[in-house]
Write a protein that holds these residues in place. Structure first.
Motif, PDB file in Angstrom:
ATOM      1  N   UNK A 139       0.839  -1.193   0.000  1.00  0.00           N
ATOM      2  CA  UNK A 139       0.000   0.000   0.000  1.00  0.00           C
ATOM      3  C   UNK A 139       0.879   1.251   0.000  1.00  0.00           C
ATOM      4  N   UNK A 140       0.648   2.124  -0.994  1.00  0.00           N
ATOM      5  CA  UNK A 140       1.471   3.312  -1.189  1.00  0.00           C
ATOM      6  C   UNK A 140       0.581   4.544  -1.251  1.00  0.00           C
ATOM      7  N   UNK A 141       0.987   5.595  -0.559  1.00  0.00           N
ATOM      8  CA  UNK A 141       0.273   6.869  -0.606  1.00  0.00           C
ATOM      9  C   UNK A 141       0.995   7.776  -1.605  1.00  0.00           C
ATOM     10  N   UNK A 142       0.260   8.288  -2.569  1.00  0.00           N
ATOM     11  CA  UNK A 142       0.851   9.157  -3.590  1.00  0.00           C
ATOM     12  C   UNK A 142       0.367  10.587  -3.399  1.00  0.00           C
ATOM     13  N   UNK A 143       1.298  11.538  -3.437  1.00  0.00           N
ATOM     14  CA  UNK A 143       0.962  12.956  -3.295  1.00  0.00           C
ATOM     15  C   UNK A 143       0.470  13.498  -4.630  1.00  0.00           C
ATOM     16  N   UNK A 144      -0.825  13.361  -4.859  1.00  0.00           N
ATOM     17  CA  UNK A 144      -1.441  13.811  -6.095  1.00  0.00           C
ATOM     18  C   UNK A 144      -2.467  14.896  -5.799  1.00  0.00           C
ATOM     19  N   UNK A 145      -2.849  15.619  -6.858  1.00  0.00           N
ATOM     20  CA  UNK A 145      -3.732  16.767  -6.683  1.00  0.00           C
ATOM     21  C   UNK A 145      -5.214  16.393  -6.653  1.00  0.00           C
ATOM     22  N   UNK A 146      -5.544  15.153  -6.956  1.00  0.00           N
ATOM     23  CA  UNK A 146      -6.940  14.736  -6.929  1.00  0.00           C
ATOM     24  C   UNK A 146      -7.048  13.329  -6.353  1.00  0.00           C
ATOM     25  N   UNK A 147      -8.211  12.963  -5.834  1.00  0.00           N
ATOM     26  CA  UNK A 147      -8.363  11.641  -5.216  1.00  0.00           C
ATOM     27  C   UNK A 147      -8.400  10.534  -6.253  1.00  0.00           C
ATOM     28  N   UNK A 148      -8.045   9.356  -5.824  1.00  0.00           N
ATOM     29  CA  UNK A 148      -8.098   8.212  -6.716  1.00  0.00           C
ATOM     30  C   UNK A 148      -7.322   7.041  -6.151  1.00  0.00           C
ATOM     31  N   UNK A 149      -7.458   5.911  -6.779  1.00  0.00           N
ATOM     32  CA  UNK A 149      -6.685   4.726  -6.438  1.00  0.00           C
ATOM     33  C   UNK A 149      -6.248   4.062  -7.727  1.00  0.00           C
ATOM     34  N   UNK A 150      -5.226   3.245  -7.648  1.00  0.00           N
ATOM     35  CA  UNK A 150      -4.738   2.508  -8.801  1.00  0.00           C
ATOM     36  C   UNK A 150      -4.026   1.269  -8.291  1.00  0.00           C
ATOM     37  N   UNK A 151      -3.780   0.332  -9.188  1.00  0.00           N
ATOM     38  CA  UNK A 151      -3.134  -0.910  -8.762  1.00  0.00           C
ATOM     39  C   UNK A 151      -2.473  -1.593  -9.946  1.00  0.00           C
ATOM     40  N   UNK A 152      -1.694  -2.630  -9.652  1.00  0.00           N
ATOM     41  CA  UNK A 152      -1.180  -3.503 -10.691  1.00  0.00           C
ATOM     42  C   UNK A 152      -1.507  -4.947 -10.326  1.00  0.00           C
ATOM     43  N   UNK A 153      -1.208  -5.859 -11.226  1.00  0.00           N
ATOM     44  CA  UNK A 153      -1.605  -7.251 -11.014  1.00  0.00           C
ATOM     45  C   UNK A 153      -0.833  -7.930  -9.892  1.00  0.00           C
ATOM     46  N   UNK A 154       0.294  -7.344  -9.496  1.00  0.00           N
ATOM     47  CA  UNK A 154       1.131  -7.952  -8.461  1.00  0.00           C
ATOM     48  C   UNK A 154       0.703  -7.592  -7.042  1.00  0.00           C
TER      49      UNK A 154
END
Length: 288
Positions: A104-119
């Motif tokens: 689980x990684x927190x990314x400093x982005x300007x808008x909310x969202x989530x993303x993932x990869x198959x691993x």
């Protein structure tokens, strides 16, 4: 024996992806193509990076090295993530064959969202914190992204891209022939024309695969939501409790494509059949 052409290699790759096995989805048992894990990992890693690049960084966030505040999203995810991970591996004994662990990684982005990869890498954009003010809400946001990994949506998207790319090569032969002739005989302006033809095939295959994947998204979202609710049930939450967790959130504070999907998921929690038996996924995979 003549060397295989690029089209032949692409066709073989598509065939391998399709024949590599099938697994039933969580939602309705439809057949879902699988691809070799390394191929899915590379493809989904690239997609994840491109998605993160497309979202602007939060330039106003000023914190020193090692900064952490009580109640920060890092701290909250650090509590929720392991519990959801344990629930996923407990409910699906075959999951470890595909995913060694969830990160689980927190990314400093300007808008909310989530993303993932198959691993199993799950990225949560920091502005999610404002939309998930309590544990139940944040757990649902994280669990629904985990649901895409569990339901093998990344694999499904890889196969779609491979098939559409193959079809683009088959049904746009003129552009393919022009590209080959340009490489062998032409230069200058003529070569530029063949480069344009080649680019048209690439653009067509990319846009075509994205169109098909976009058409899949509502179904994939439903499947991910179903997985999420199974995971949350292990943590003691039911659909009404999760829906209530978002009751006081200002939905208009950040309107993006991702938030529109989130609110559709939240609104669908009380829909009939929203809880799909997780065990059906285990049984269908073992049967292959």
């Amino acid at each position: 024996m003549p060397a295989p052409t690029a089209n032949t290699l692409l066709a073989n790759l598509c065939a391998c992806a399709i024949l590599g096995g099938c697994a039933s989805s969580l939602r309705d048992g439809h057949s879902q193509p699988m691809v070799p894990a390394p191929l899915s990992a590379v493809y989904s890693d690239v997609n994840l990076e491109l998605k993160l690049i497309a979202i602007a960084d939060d330039l106003n966030r000023c914190t020193g090295p090692g900064w952490s505040a009580a109640g920060s999203i890092e701290e909250r995810v650090a509590r929720i993530g392991p519990s959801l991970t344990a629930a996923a591996f407990r409910l699906d004994s075959d999951l470890r064959e595909r995913v060694e662990r969830f990160e689980f990684i927190i990314a400093d982005k300007s808008e909310p969202g989530t993303a993932s990869n198959s691993s199993g890498r799950i990225v949560i954009m920091r502005p999610v914190d404002a939309l998930a003010p309590n544990e139940a809400a944040l757990a649902f946001v994280v669990a629904r992204e985990m649901g895409h990994v569990v339901a093998m949506h990344h694999d499904e998207n890889v196969v779609t891209s491979l098939i559409v790319s193959g079809l683009a090569q088959i049904f746009l032969p003129v552009a393919s022939v022009a590209r080959i002739i340009g490489k062998l005989f032409l230069s200058g302006t003529a070569a530029a024309s063949t480069a344009t033809a080649s680019a048209s095939v690439t653009a067509t295959s990319f846009l075509g695969s994205q169109a098909v994947i976009t058409a899949y998204r509502p179904k994939q979202r439903e499947e991910a939501d179903a997985v999420a609710m199974k995971l949350l049930a292990e943590l003691g939450y039911d659909a009404p409790a999760v829906a209530a967790a978002f009751a006081k959130v200002d939905r208009k504070s950040s309107e993006t494509e991702w938030t529109s999907h989130l609110w559709a998921s939240v609104d669908g929690l009380s829909a009939p059949g929203s809880a799909i038996p997780f065990e059906s996924h285990q049984a269908s995979v073992r049967a292959q």
